[in-house]
Design a protein around this motif. Structure first.
Motif, mmCIF file in Angstrom:
data_model
loop_
_atom_site.group_PDB
_atom_site.id
_atom_site.type_symbol
_atom_site.label_atom_id
_atom_site.label_comp_id
_atom_site.label_asym_id
_atom_site.label_seq_id
_atom_site.Cartn_x
_atom_site.Cartn_y
_atom_site.Cartn_z
ATOM 1 N N ILE A 185 104.879 6.706 -36.597
ATOM 2 C CA ILE A 185 105.478 7.313 -37.780
ATOM 3 C C ILE A 185 105.797 8.773 -37.509
ATOM 4 C CG2 ILE A 185 105.115 7.914 -40.197
ATOM 5 C CD1 ILE A 185 103.185 5.557 -40.394
ATOM 6 N N GLU A 197 106.674 7.638 -28.619
ATOM 7 C CA GLU A 197 106.784 6.340 -29.291
ATOM 8 C C GLU A 197 106.588 5.193 -28.305
ATOM 9 O OE1 GLU A 197 109.747 3.985 -32.371
ATOM 10 O OE2 GLU A 197 110.534 5.661 -31.196
ATOM 11 N N LYS A 241 100.269 -0.196 -33.778
ATOM 12 C CA LYS A 241 101.114 -1.074 -34.575
ATOM 13 C C LYS A 241 102.346 -0.363 -35.105
ATOM 14 C CE LYS A 241 98.418 -4.624 -34.158
ATOM 15 N NZ LYS A 241 98.823 -5.779 -33.308
ATOM 16 N N GLU A 242 102.214 0.951 -35.339
ATOM 17 C CA GLU A 242 103.342 1.719 -35.859
ATOM 18 C C GLU A 242 103.341 3.113 -35.244
ATOM 19 O OE1 GLU A 242 104.246 1.643 -40.157
ATOM 20 O OE2 GLU A 242 102.521 0.281 -40.354
ATOM 21 N N ILE A 301 97.693 3.323 -36.166
ATOM 22 C CA ILE A 301 99.008 3.928 -36.360
ATOM 23 C C ILE A 301 99.001 5.309 -35.716
ATOM 24 C CG2 ILE A 301 100.622 4.866 -38.091
ATOM 25 C CD1 ILE A 301 99.661 2.673 -40.007
ATOM 26 N N THR A 346 94.865 5.823 -38.864
ATOM 27 C CA THR A 346 96.024 6.623 -38.476
ATOM 28 C C THR A 346 95.545 7.810 -37.653
ATOM 29 O OG1 THR A 346 97.328 5.990 -40.414
ATOM 30 C CG2 THR A 346 97.946 8.034 -39.297
#
Length: 331
Positions: free
Chosen positions: A183, A171, A180-181, A154, A117
């Motif tokens: 947040i 984003e 992949k993400e 992430i 992350t």
């Protein structure tokens, strides 16, 4: 109390070193000076590997390298530590992403079951407002090398007033890069001056940071979730990591109930004194000196800590702050 079979998650603060100067990080005091009680140091890899037997924690599923006071990528042997846990199904790292070279990040992608992350709070013109001393281009180059080599990444975005207008743009950029993400997180670090923070470095005022108006909605949503997930019949009992099969190891090797108790092993305030008195001897929870399974079986984890939860009067201040469903730190 907690048993070895209960442990599903271990958080590890591998180091107290960090290359950034994020305001209101517990590394620093209100004036922006390095916390006078913080001892710079790295988790001793040799002692850790000698005293931690993975077989003693058969239900361990997640190991998270995330520091309360440092960035794990500052540890000179972080790759050795990560590879030591290559048997777990969910291996995670949280980092500011500015440390080490793209070539090193490319090699990191070979570690099994790893998710990294990247804490990136804005774009090239805003990320360093909170992540002071960071370099956006360095972060993106490192992340690209990791992702292109097959790594799972992430993007974690803490929302402030100065970056809330860039959420959608960031984003899309993250998705284009192969994250992949994406947040979004609020910040709960507003304990000194409320919603507006005067940023100071070594006593010198720099500028103000303001929390986002979006924080209210996100925080409210997470508070409701916390109450539903962790509500207990006894509403005086804290929402304890141990009840969720979680435990924490700090850079000094102390095996602790949660990350919030880490600084209680080295600070000198009354709360820290109470915590250390409850343990009796910090050496008893030191993985440099005792096997992990011995620490979990000692009187602190099997008796003393649980008894302290009996009432708010006997509870440690750190624990009483989590009564009613405290939330994990998000920044």
């Amino acid at each position: 109390m907690i048993q070895l079979n209960d442990i599903k998650y271990i958080g590890i603060e591998a180091t107290s070193f960090c290359n950034l100067h994020c305001p209101q990080c517990p590394r620093y005091d209100e004036q922006g000076f390095l916390n006078k009680w913080l001892t710079p140091g790295h988790l001793d890899v040799d002692n850790f590997k000698q005293n931690f037997d993975p077989a003693s924690v058969p239900n361990l599923r997640t190991v998270m390298f995330e520091g309360s006071h440092g960035d794990c990528m500052m540890h000179p042997h972080i790759l050795e530590l990560l590879e030591f846990f290559n048997h777990v199904k969910d291996l995670q790292v949280v980092t500011n992403g500015t440390i080490r070279s793209p070539e090193w990040w490319q090699s990191l992608a070979s570690v099994p079951n790893l998710t990294v992350t990247f804490s990136i709070d804005g774009l090239s013109d805003t990320n360093s407002i909170y992540r002071i001393n960071s370099n956006f281009d360095t972060i993106i180059n490192n992340a690209k090398s990791f992702i292109q080599a097959g790594g799972r990444a992430i993007w974690k975005y803490i929302v402030f007033k100065h970056n809330e207008h860039q959420i959608k743009q960031a984003e899309q950029f993250a998705l284009d890069l192969g994250f992949k993400e994406f947040i979004i997180k609020p910040t709960i670090r507003s304990w000194w001056n409320g919603r507006v923070w005067p940023v100071k470095i070594d006593g010198q005022y720099q500028y103000d940071i303001e929390t986002s108006d979006l924080v209210k909605d996100v925080r409210s949503h997470e508070s409701v979730l916390a109450q539903k997930l962790y509500a207990k019949k006894d509403n005086t009992r804290p929402n304890c990591w141990l009840d969720r099969g979680r435990i924490f190891i700090n850079h000094k090797g102390h095996v602790l109930p949660c990350c919030m108790t880490s600084e209680k092993t080295w600070q000198k305030d009354i709360s820290s004194q109470l915590f250390q008195r409850l343990i009796g001897d910090l050496n008893l929870i030191d993985i440099n000196q005792h096997a992990f399974e011995q620490i979990i079986k000692n009187d602190f984890y099997q008796n003393k800590l649980e008894k302290s939860f009996g009432s708010l009067d006997s509870m440690l201040p750190t624990c009483s702050g989590c009564v009613g469903g405290g939330l994990d730190n998000v920044s």
